[in-house]
Structure formats: C-alpha cells, structure tokens
Write an enzyme that holds these catalytic residues in place. Structure first.
Site, mmCIF file in Angstrom:
data_model
loop_
_atom_site.group_PDB
_atom_site.id
_atom_site.type_symbol
_atom_site.label_atom_id
_atom_site.label_comp_id
_atom_site.label_asym_id
_atom_site.label_seq_id
_atom_site.Cartn_x
_atom_site.Cartn_y
_atom_site.Cartn_z
ATOM 1 N N ASP A 143 0.868 -1.177 0.000
ATOM 2 C CA ASP A 143 0.000 0.000 0.000
ATOM 3 C C ASP A 143 0.905 1.227 0.000
ATOM 4 O O ASP A 143 2.047 1.165 0.477
ATOM 5 C CB ASP A 143 -0.885 -0.018 1.262
ATOM 6 C CG ASP A 143 -2.072 0.903 1.164
ATOM 7 O OD1 ASP A 143 -3.205 0.386 1.066
ATOM 8 O OD2 ASP A 143 -1.888 2.133 1.187
ATOM 9 N N LYS A 175 -0.287 2.861 7.604
ATOM 10 C CA LYS A 175 -1.242 1.748 7.637
ATOM 11 C C LYS A 175 -0.498 0.417 7.684
ATOM 12 O O LYS A 175 -0.856 -0.487 8.438
ATOM 13 C CB LYS A 175 -2.121 1.809 6.387
ATOM 14 C CG LYS A 175 -3.307 0.881 6.435
ATOM 15 C CD LYS A 175 -3.942 0.716 5.085
ATOM 16 C CE LYS A 175 -4.868 1.872 4.734
ATOM 17 N NZ LYS A 175 -5.472 1.697 3.400
ATOM 18 N N ARG A 183 -19.769 -7.800 2.211
ATOM 19 C CA ARG A 183 -20.505 -6.800 2.991
ATOM 20 C C ARG A 183 -19.681 -6.428 4.196
ATOM 21 O O ARG A 183 -19.138 -7.319 4.865
ATOM 22 C CB ARG A 183 -21.835 -7.376 3.476
ATOM 23 C CG ARG A 183 -22.869 -7.486 2.403
ATOM 24 C CD ARG A 183 -23.964 -8.409 2.835
ATOM 25 N NE ARG A 183 -23.440 -9.750 3.063
ATOM 26 C CZ ARG A 183 -24.177 -10.795 3.427
ATOM 27 N NH1 ARG A 183 -25.451 -10.646 3.646
ATOM 28 N NH2 ARG A 183 -23.633 -11.988 3.608
ATOM 29 N N PHE A 206 -33.172 -7.289 1.608
ATOM 30 C CA PHE A 206 -33.011 -5.925 1.098
ATOM 31 C C PHE A 206 -34.339 -5.251 0.774
ATOM 32 O O PHE A 206 -34.419 -4.406 -0.113
ATOM 33 C CB PHE A 206 -32.036 -5.887 -0.096
ATOM 34 C CG PHE A 206 -30.620 -5.996 0.382
ATOM 35 C CD1 PHE A 206 -30.147 -7.190 0.896
ATOM 36 C CD2 PHE A 206 -29.778 -4.894 0.380
ATOM 37 C CE1 PHE A 206 -28.866 -7.297 1.402
ATOM 38 C CE2 PHE A 206 -28.494 -4.986 0.885
ATOM 39 C CZ PHE A 206 -28.038 -6.199 1.401
ATOM 40 N N ALA A 256 -37.467 -1.187 4.740
ATOM 41 C CA ALA A 256 -37.568 0.267 4.591
ATOM 42 C C ALA A 256 -36.884 0.930 5.778
ATOM 43 O O ALA A 256 -36.778 0.352 6.854
ATOM 44 C CB ALA A 256 -39.034 0.672 4.534
ATOM 45 N N CYS A 296 -20.328 1.561 -0.994
ATOM 46 C CA CYS A 296 -20.600 0.854 -2.253
ATOM 47 C C CYS A 296 -21.868 1.305 -2.977
ATOM 48 O O CYS A 296 -21.794 1.749 -4.117
ATOM 49 C CB CYS A 296 -20.645 -0.642 -1.996
ATOM 50 S SG CYS A 296 -19.014 -1.294 -1.660
ATOM 51 N N LYS A 311 -24.475 1.276 8.760
ATOM 52 C CA LYS A 311 -25.252 0.069 9.086
ATOM 53 C C LYS A 311 -24.647 -0.516 10.354
ATOM 54 O O LYS A 311 -23.560 -0.107 10.758
ATOM 55 C CB LYS A 311 -25.226 -0.914 7.922
ATOM 56 C CG LYS A 311 -23.865 -1.522 7.660
ATOM 57 C CD LYS A 311 -23.974 -2.602 6.610
ATOM 58 C CE LYS A 311 -22.741 -3.460 6.614
ATOM 59 N NZ LYS A 311 -22.812 -4.534 5.657
HETATM 60 C C1 UDX Z 1 -22.778 -3.899 -0.218
HETATM 61 C C2 UDX Z 1 -23.160 -5.242 -0.896
HETATM 62 O O1 UDX Z 1 -24.125 -5.925 -0.087
HETATM 63 C C3 UDX Z 1 -21.932 -6.100 -1.115
HETATM 64 O O2 UDX Z 1 -22.291 -7.278 -1.827
HETATM 65 C C4 UDX Z 1 -20.901 -5.291 -1.913
HETATM 66 O O3 UDX Z 1 -19.731 -6.031 -2.114
HETATM 67 C C5 UDX Z 1 -20.578 -3.973 -1.216
HETATM 68 O O4 UDX Z 1 -21.782 -3.249 -0.996
HETATM 69 P P1 UDX Z 1 -22.229 -3.054 2.258
HETATM 70 O O5 UDX Z 1 -22.156 -1.694 1.652
HETATM 71 O O6 UDX Z 1 -21.174 -3.496 3.194
HETATM 72 O O7 UDX Z 1 -22.292 -4.181 1.095
HETATM 73 O O8 UDX Z 1 -23.603 -3.125 3.075
HETATM 74 P P2 UDX Z 1 -25.030 -3.823 2.949
HETATM 75 O O9 UDX Z 1 -25.209 -4.756 4.058
HETATM 76 O O10 UDX Z 1 -25.293 -4.338 1.585
HETATM 77 O O11 UDX Z 1 -25.967 -2.557 3.245
HETATM 78 C C6 UDX Z 1 -25.901 -1.378 2.452
HETATM 79 C C7 UDX Z 1 -26.838 -0.313 2.964
HETATM 80 O O12 UDX Z 1 -28.179 -0.657 2.695
HETATM 81 C C8 UDX Z 1 -26.762 -0.047 4.483
HETATM 82 O O13 UDX Z 1 -26.807 1.352 4.692
HETATM 83 C C9 UDX Z 1 -28.002 -0.726 5.015
HETATM 84 O O14 UDX Z 1 -28.473 -0.152 6.213
HETATM 85 C C10 UDX Z 1 -28.973 -0.490 3.863
HETATM 86 N N1 UDX Z 1 -30.076 -1.471 3.795
HETATM 87 C C11 UDX Z 1 -29.817 -2.790 3.572
HETATM 88 C C12 UDX Z 1 -31.393 -1.038 3.931
HETATM 89 O O15 UDX Z 1 -31.665 0.159 4.137
HETATM 90 N N2 UDX Z 1 -32.406 -1.951 3.810
HETATM 91 C C13 UDX Z 1 -32.179 -3.271 3.575
HETATM 92 O O16 UDX Z 1 -33.158 -4.030 3.454
HETATM 93 C C14 UDX Z 1 -30.842 -3.707 3.449
#
Ligand code: UDX
Length: 459
Positions: free
Chosen positions: A30, A35, A153, A251, A254, A262, A322
């Site tokens: 890196d 880091k 995730r 997913f 609400a 991401c 999250k």
């Molecule tokens: C996401 C993808 O899931 C993963 O496959 C990819 O590689 C990177 O992006 P991540 O960003 O870590 O992963 O979080 P994820 O658990 O997917 O949640 C994303 C956001 O959506 C969070 O803010 C979460 O609170 C929100 N969310 C998720 C909702 O608001 N409602 C849902 O039903 C699910």
C-alpha cells in the site's frame, strides 16, 4: 500460490486475509506506510469482525506479509489483485486514477506472465485500459488481465469471502481461468459455485448486483411512504412480497435508506457508464432520488412531531451506515444529523463503534458516551442504525430523562408496544404512528350512569 495484493483497504485486507486462510502465500502493499506499520503490529485501521484475528493467524503462519516496497510484493506473484479505491468524481463517474497507478506499478515490478485481477469495482471496459497500460509500460513482459469482483458486505466481509454465494471470474484466456480456478480450488471443492464469464460481463455484473440491491431498498422506501399514507404496514407488505421466491425478502427493509462506500457510488457509476454508452437508464437516477427522499421523509416526520426543529434537542442512536461497523461514509444517520443541525436543532448522537468517526465527519454533532446521555433532555429520540443492542434499551429510563416522549424509529427496530407502554408516541417507518392510550376523562361522580336503548352506556 504466491499472490500480491495492491491496496490494503477494506477489500484488500479481507482478500489478503482470506487467501492466506486458504493456504496461499500473500504479500500486501500500500502507498500508506503508516497503515502498513499498523498491520505489521497485527492491527486493522478499521473495525471488521474477525479480520484482525485472521490477519494475525496468517502472519503467524508465515503466509501473510505486508511491505511498503511494491517490487518486493510483486516480484514473485503469479496472481496480483488490484484492490484500490474507485471513489466517485463529482459527476458520479468512478475515479480510476488509483487503478491506473496500480497498473503502472505492476507493469514495472510484476513478473512476466502474471495474471492481474481487478478486485476493485470498476466500470465495464476498464480491463482493456488496464491491459493497455501493462502493455505500454511492461517493458516486454506479458500480463493477462482478469476480473474477479468482490461481493463483501462490511461487518461480515471475511465470512462472505470464505463462504461466497458465488465466485465470479471474468477471463480472457484459458490460462487465466486455470490459474484462478486453482487459486479458488479450496472453496469450489467445498461446493461454492464458480461462475466464469468474459471480462466485461464480470465487471458489469458487480455494478448490476449492487444497483439491483439498492433498487430493492429504494422500492421498499417508496412503499413505506405509500403505506404511511394508506395506513398499511410496510414490513408486513415486504414479508408478503418476500415469501415469493422470485422476489425474496432480503433488502426490502424500509428505513433511512442505504449508505456506505458501495451502493451510492455504484448506482451513480453505473448510471454514468450507461449514459456514456448512450443508454439513459433513468431508473438508476430514481433509485438514488428515492434514497435521498428516505432521509427527507424522516426530517419531515421529526419536524411534524415536534412542531418546530429550531431549538429542539434530538438524540440520534446509531451513526454508522449500518450495524456492526464503524464506517460512517455516506451514512444516512449523518445525513439526517446534518439536515437537523441545518434546521436549527441541537443533535446529540451515540453509536456503539462509530462515535469518533462520526465526530470527525460532522464536527457540529455532539457525541455522547451512551444512549441515555444522548437522550437526556432530548425532545425526540431517533433510531438511525439498526444496532442490535438498541433493542434492549431501558425505555422507561429513557422516557424519564427526555423532555418530550417522542421516538422516531428510522429502522423499525423497536417493539412498538413496549415503546408505547413506556409512555412514548412512536413513529415507525412505513406504518402509522402509535400513541399511548389517552387516560379517560374523569366522570362527574354525582351523575348516575344510565343505559341507552342498545344497552350501551351513554354516561
Ligand atoms: C454492499 C453489498 O451488499 C456487497 O455485496 C458489496 O460487495 C458492497 O456493498 P455493504 O455496503 O457493506 O455491502 O452493506 P449492505 O449490508 O449491503 O448494506 C448497504 C446499505 O443498505 C446499508 O446502509 C443498510 O443499512 C442499507 N439497507 C440494507 C437497507 O436500508 N435496507 C435493507 O433491506 C438492506
């Protein structure tokens, strides 16, 4: 196999740790020497469950090392993973500068015949540019480019890497396929499916997966607005929809919408890519707009519950984007806090892990040491991130220390009946509010109670 990893952020470290767990020899590099020094001590620069232990295990076994010297990291690597950031530019397009730089570094230091794998999320077509750099700057050495998008995730990244639903490999030659199939053999042997595609398909499939998941969330949030108006319950609607395996329940929760590194960036990048290729894909713009609307709807709900936001104190529980992470990047909780501060409210937040990051990101936010300190004197308590421990809050103690008995549940986390029983008015998401039973007005004691014509009391 000998593997090099360029970029030791979230994706790079999880990839490095997972590959070391699978028995490969991994060298990470890196540009950030600080880091690397932290990593050498067995510490991670962010919180990810199980990662620190896995890194230490790999280092102790002698299979995992980090070096600031790219020549050392790349000299012997048969496979090199590019795991650098692809942040959004102002117009939403992915900034691929770090990918380009990694290409140059690999061209200079990589070994002849190495397979260069894009792990970073990149727009379809990036591999061609990367191959061009490797050709131009490789001094006669030959490299092959492949795509192997991650579906990690935050919060469960290591498990996602070691127990993947699918391993996607986009390849341009049989040799790349053989090498990468060998790399992942410990996982495919256990039944984790390997999907092999061409490179552009693999690149696009990653953006498409994330954009589709974001669309599910935005659909649920739009339904929430409708359910609030129609008197229906969005979670129950999602249960009914999700029972159909063609839809699936995941997913469809609400809430305040999606955040993190991401989804917002990938929806924007896919939309930009589509536009650049002459196809509008306006659905993606609507997905992003509905996501912004989810926070706006919460602001309106809080304002409506408190009459005015000016001068009110609002406690926000949950600041990370999250649960189970200290990541606050594009966290809906912080967007909400920012909007409330701008409207003249005082905002006190609490998060089990992300307090420090949140304070850095939004200095005007006061960060409390626990939920009760955050709630003291507050006119409204907002659940902004669904941390499990918030389910066990002592609601009576919270009620006792707050100025107004108002709870806005931006993640439908709490038990509505328990909240109301503690004396709060409860504003969930995508369901009508619940109020504590108003005490019956006292009856004048002297008046006799007479029975009406249907035997109903008319007193
Ligand atoms: C996401 C993808 O899931 C993963 O496959 C990819 O590689 C990177 O992006 P991540 O960003 O870590 O992963 O979080 P994820 O658990 O997917 O949640 C994303 C956001 O959506 C969070 O803010 C979460 O609170 C929100 N969310 C998720 C909702 O608001 N409602 C849902 O039903 C699910």
């Amino acid at each position: 196999m000998k593997v090099g990893v360029v970029g030791c952020g979230h994706v790079g470290l999880v990839t490095a740790a997972a590959l070391a767990e699978l028995g490969h020899e991994v060298l990470g590099t890196d540009r950030d020497a600080e880091k690397l020094a932290l990593l050498a001590r067995g510490e991670t620069p962010f919180y990810e469950p199980g990662l620190e232990e896995a890194l230490r295990r790999g280092m102790r076994a002698g299979r995992l090392r980090f070096t600031p010297d790219p020549a050392e990291a790349l000299r012997d690597a048969e496979v090199v993973f590019i795991c650098v950031g692809t942040p959004p530019r102002a117009d939403g397009e992915a900034n691929l500068l770090a990918v380009e730089r990694s290409g140059s570094t690999i061209a200079r230091h990589g070994r002849d015949g190495a397979i260069v794998v894009e792990k970073s999320t990149v727009p379809a077509g990036t591999a061609d540019r990367l191959a061009e750099i490797l050709r131009r700057e490789g001094g006669g050495r030959r490299f092959e480019v492949a795509s192997n998008p991650e579906f990690l995730r935050e919060g469960s990244a290591l498990r996602d890497a070691l127990e993947p639903d699918r391993i996607v490999i986009g390849i341009g030659s049989a040799r790349s396929l053989r090498t990468l199939a060998r790399l992942y053999e410990p996982l495919t042997r256990e039944g984790h499916p390997l999907i092999v595609t061409d490179i552009r398909t693999a690149e696009l499939a990653k953006h498409a997966s994330n954009a589709f998941l974001a669309m599910k969330i935005s659909f649920a949030n739009a339904l929430a607005r409708l359910c609030e108006r129609a008197g229906a319950d969005v979670a129950a609607v999602a249960d009914v929809m999700g029972a159909d395996p063609r839809i699936g329940r995941a997913f469809l929760d609400a809430g305040l919408g999606y955040g993190g590194y991401c989804f917002p960036k990938d929806v924007a990048a896919l939309e930009r890519l589509a536009r650049r290729l002459g196809y509008g894909f306006p659905l993606l713009r609507e997905v992003a707009r509905l996501n912004d609307e989810a926070v706006e709807a919460a602001v309106e709900k809080i304002a409506d519950a408190l009459w005015h936001l000016e001068g009110k104190r609002i406690a926000i529980l949950g600041l990370s984007f999250k649960p189970e992470t200290d990541d606050v990047r594009l966290s809906p909780a912080l967007t909400l806090a920012d909007r409330l501060l701008a409207a003249g409210a005082e905002v006190v937040g609490f998060d089990p892990r992300a307090g420090r990051n949140a304070k850095e990101e939004l200095p005007a936010l006061r960060v409390a040491a626990d939920p009760y300190e955050a709630a003291a004197g507050a006119h409204c308590l907002v659940i902004a991130t669904a941390w499990r421990e918030f389910r066990d809050l002592d609601l009576v103690a919270l009620r006792a220390c707050m100025a107004y008995p108002v709870v806005v549940d931006g993640r439908n986390l709490l038990d509505p009946e328990a909240v109301v029983a503690a004396g709060f008015t409860y504003y969930p998401t995508g369901r009508p509010p619940l109020r504590p039973e108003a005490p019956a007005p006292p009856r004048p004691a002297a008046e006799p109670v007479r029975a009406g014509p249907l035997g109903l009391s008319t007193g």
